[in-house]
Design a protein around this motif. Structure first.
Motif, short mmCIF file in Angstrom:
data_model
loop_
_atom_site.label_atom_id
_atom_site.label_comp_id
_atom_site.label_asym_id
_atom_site.label_seq_id
_atom_site.Cartn_x
_atom_site.Cartn_y
_atom_site.Cartn_z
N ALA A 27 10.36 13.98 8.91
CA ALA A 27 10.08 12.74 9.64
C ALA A 27 9.94 12.97 11.14
CB ALA A 27 11.18 11.72 9.38
N ARG A 28 9.90 14.22 11.58
CA ARG A 28 9.80 14.49 13.01
C ARG A 28 8.54 13.89 13.61
NH1 ARG A 28 13.30 18.22 15.16
NH2 ARG A 28 14.55 19.42 13.67
N GLY A 29 7.43 13.96 12.89
CA GLY A 29 6.18 13.40 13.41
C GLY A 29 6.28 11.90 13.59
N TYR A 30 6.89 11.22 12.63
CA TYR A 30 7.08 9.76 12.72
C TYR A 30 7.91 9.41 13.95
CZ TYR A 30 9.29 5.26 11.62
OH TYR A 30 9.79 3.98 11.67
N VAL A 31 8.98 10.17 14.18
CA VAL A 31 9.84 9.92 15.33
C VAL A 31 9.10 10.23 16.63
CG1 VAL A 31 11.96 10.65 16.50
CG2 VAL A 31 11.96 10.29 14.02
N ALA A 32 8.40 11.36 16.66
CA ALA A 32 7.68 11.76 17.87
C ALA A 32 6.56 10.78 18.22
CB ALA A 32 7.11 13.16 17.69
N ASP A 33 5.97 10.13 17.22
CA ASP A 33 4.91 9.16 17.47
C ASP A 33 5.41 7.95 18.25
OD1 ASP A 33 2.85 10.59 16.40
OD2 ASP A 33 2.78 9.52 14.48
N GLY A 34 6.71 7.78 18.31
CA GLY A 34 7.25 6.69 19.13
C GLY A 34 6.80 6.82 20.58
N ALA A 35 6.81 8.05 21.10
CA ALA A 35 6.37 8.27 22.48
C ALA A 35 4.87 8.01 22.62
CB ALA A 35 6.71 9.70 22.90
N ARG A 89 0.84 -1.20 0.00
CA ARG A 89 0.00 0.00 0.00
C ARG A 89 0.88 1.25 0.00
NH1 ARG A 89 0.47 -0.87 5.51
NH2 ARG A 89 0.27 0.99 6.82
N ALA A 90 0.31 2.33 -0.46
CA ALA A 90 0.97 3.63 -0.45
C ALA A 90 0.49 4.43 0.75
CB ALA A 90 0.68 4.40 -1.74
N LEU A 91 1.39 5.20 1.35
CA LEU A 91 1.06 6.03 2.49
C LEU A 91 1.14 7.49 2.08
CD1 LEU A 91 3.35 4.28 5.16
CD2 LEU A 91 1.06 3.61 4.43
N ALA A 92 0.14 8.25 2.43
CA ALA A 92 0.18 9.68 2.14
C ALA A 92 1.21 10.38 3.02
CB ALA A 92 -1.21 10.30 2.34
N ARG A 93 1.35 9.88 4.27
CA ARG A 93 2.28 10.48 5.22
C ARG A 93 2.91 9.37 6.06
NH1 ARG A 93 -2.47 12.76 5.56
NH2 ARG A 93 -2.86 11.69 7.53
N LEU A 94 4.05 9.69 6.66
CA LEU A 94 4.73 8.71 7.49
C LEU A 94 3.94 8.35 8.74
CD1 LEU A 94 8.47 9.84 7.27
CD2 LEU A 94 7.47 7.73 6.37
N ASP A 95 3.04 9.22 9.19
CA ASP A 95 2.30 8.91 10.41
C ASP A 95 1.19 7.89 10.18
OD1 ASP A 95 0.46 10.46 9.08
OD2 ASP A 95 0.37 12.05 10.57
N GLU A 96 1.08 7.36 8.94
CA GLU A 96 0.10 6.31 8.65
C GLU A 96 0.68 4.90 8.81
OE1 GLU A 96 -1.43 7.02 4.76
OE2 GLU A 96 -2.39 8.92 5.29
N VAL A 97 1.91 4.80 9.29
CA VAL A 97 2.55 3.49 9.39
C VAL A 97 1.85 2.61 10.42
CG1 VAL A 97 4.83 4.32 8.68
CG2 VAL A 97 4.21 4.34 11.11
N GLU A 98 2.00 1.29 10.23
CA GLU A 98 1.46 0.31 11.16
C GLU A 98 2.56 -0.67 11.53
OE1 GLU A 98 -1.80 -1.49 9.15
OE2 GLU A 98 -2.99 0.36 9.03
N LEU A 99 2.32 -1.44 12.57
CA LEU A 99 3.29 -2.45 12.99
C LEU A 99 3.58 -3.41 11.85
CD1 LEU A 99 2.04 -3.30 16.60
CD2 LEU A 99 4.04 -1.94 15.98
#
Length: 266
Positions: free
Chosen positions: A32-40, A5-15
């Motif tokens: 990619a700051r949002g992707y990194v920050a979503d770790g918390a 699948r294609a992701l519009a943004r990195l914050d749409e990732v799943e396990l």
């Protein structure tokens, strides 16, 4: 079950996602700051690997327990894989949900490095599939030969960023030594298909390919598959889930014969 699948943004990732991030010319790792920050937010241990720019966002945006790795040879997938496996084991002991990896990928200039890189990229995808880790591989297209980038992108079931050069097919892990082929394999991408299947043959004596999601494979694609299987002795490919049309074309092409190291299972 994993699916391309294609992701519009990195914050749409799943396990379990293994994402090819094709960076636009104007993109920076700050994107990619949002992707990194979503770790918390989700309880993931963040592992950032790559250039000074990529590691900087890990230091700025990671939660306590985040790891920034300045690897001596970041283009070496074997080194990268060993590092993320180690951090994944540590994350379990530390109580994290999973690991969230951001890795800048660079082409290999070593002799035979292109096929070696593909073989190791397959192992990285298998790691994401088996462990439930989220792995985002960042590619700067200006650093890559177009055909090498196409082949590397084919081994990521998920993508985001620049879409102009989206690969015609994807091959990704669905279990130990099992790979799903999604999309179209025709004369335009037969060389790339041959390269990634040859890389898979280096990893195991028997490669199992699932064709359930494959839309088309033409004569050039079939030839590429058989040629890849013949590249190494005492190896074979088992194709599962092919539809009736594909199996019929396979027989008409003469490949359903003794001595052909590709078995088209019913």
């Amino acid at each position: 079950m994993r699916a391309a699948r294609a992701l519009a943004r990195l914050d749409e990732v799943e396990l379990g996602d293994h994402v090819c991030w094709r960076m636009d010319p104007a993109a920076t790792f700050a994107d990619a700051r949002g992707y990194v920050a979503d770790g918390a937010l989700y309880g993931d241990k963040v592992v950032v690997i790559g250039s000074r720019g990529s590691t900087a966002i890990g230091r700025d945006g990671g939660r306590p327990g985040s790891v920034v790795l300045d690897l001596p040879h970041p283009a070496d997938t074997e080194v990268l894989l060993a590092a993320v496996r180690r951090e994944a084991r540590t994350a379990v002991r530390e109580g994290f949900r999973s690991v969230r990896v951001l890795a800048e990928r660079s082409p290999s200039a070593a002799p035979g490095g292109a096929e070696e890189l593909l073989a190791r990229e397959l192992k990285l995808d298998e790691f994401a599939s088996e462990s439930g880790a989220i792995v985002v591989c960042a590619f700067r297209p200006t650093q890559w030969d177009a055909s090498a980038l196409e082949q590397a992108a084919c081994l990521h079931p998920h993508e985001t960023g620049a879409r102009a050069a989206r690969p015609a097919f994807r091959m990704f892990s669905t279990g130990a030594d099992r790979w799903s082929v999604d999309g179209v394999v025709d004369s335009e991408c037969a060389a790339a298909f041959n390269a990634v299947v040859r890389a898979a043959m280096r990893c195991t004596p028997t490669v199992r390919l699932r064709f359930d999601a494959l839309e088309i494979i033409d004569a050039a694609g079939m030839h590429a598959l058989v040629d890849a299987a013949r590249h190494l002795p005492d190896r074979r490919i088992v194709v599962e889930g092919a539809n009736e049309t594909v199996r019929l074309c396979w027989e008409l092409a003469g490949y359903a014969a003794v001595g052909v190291p590709v078995v088209m299972a019913a």
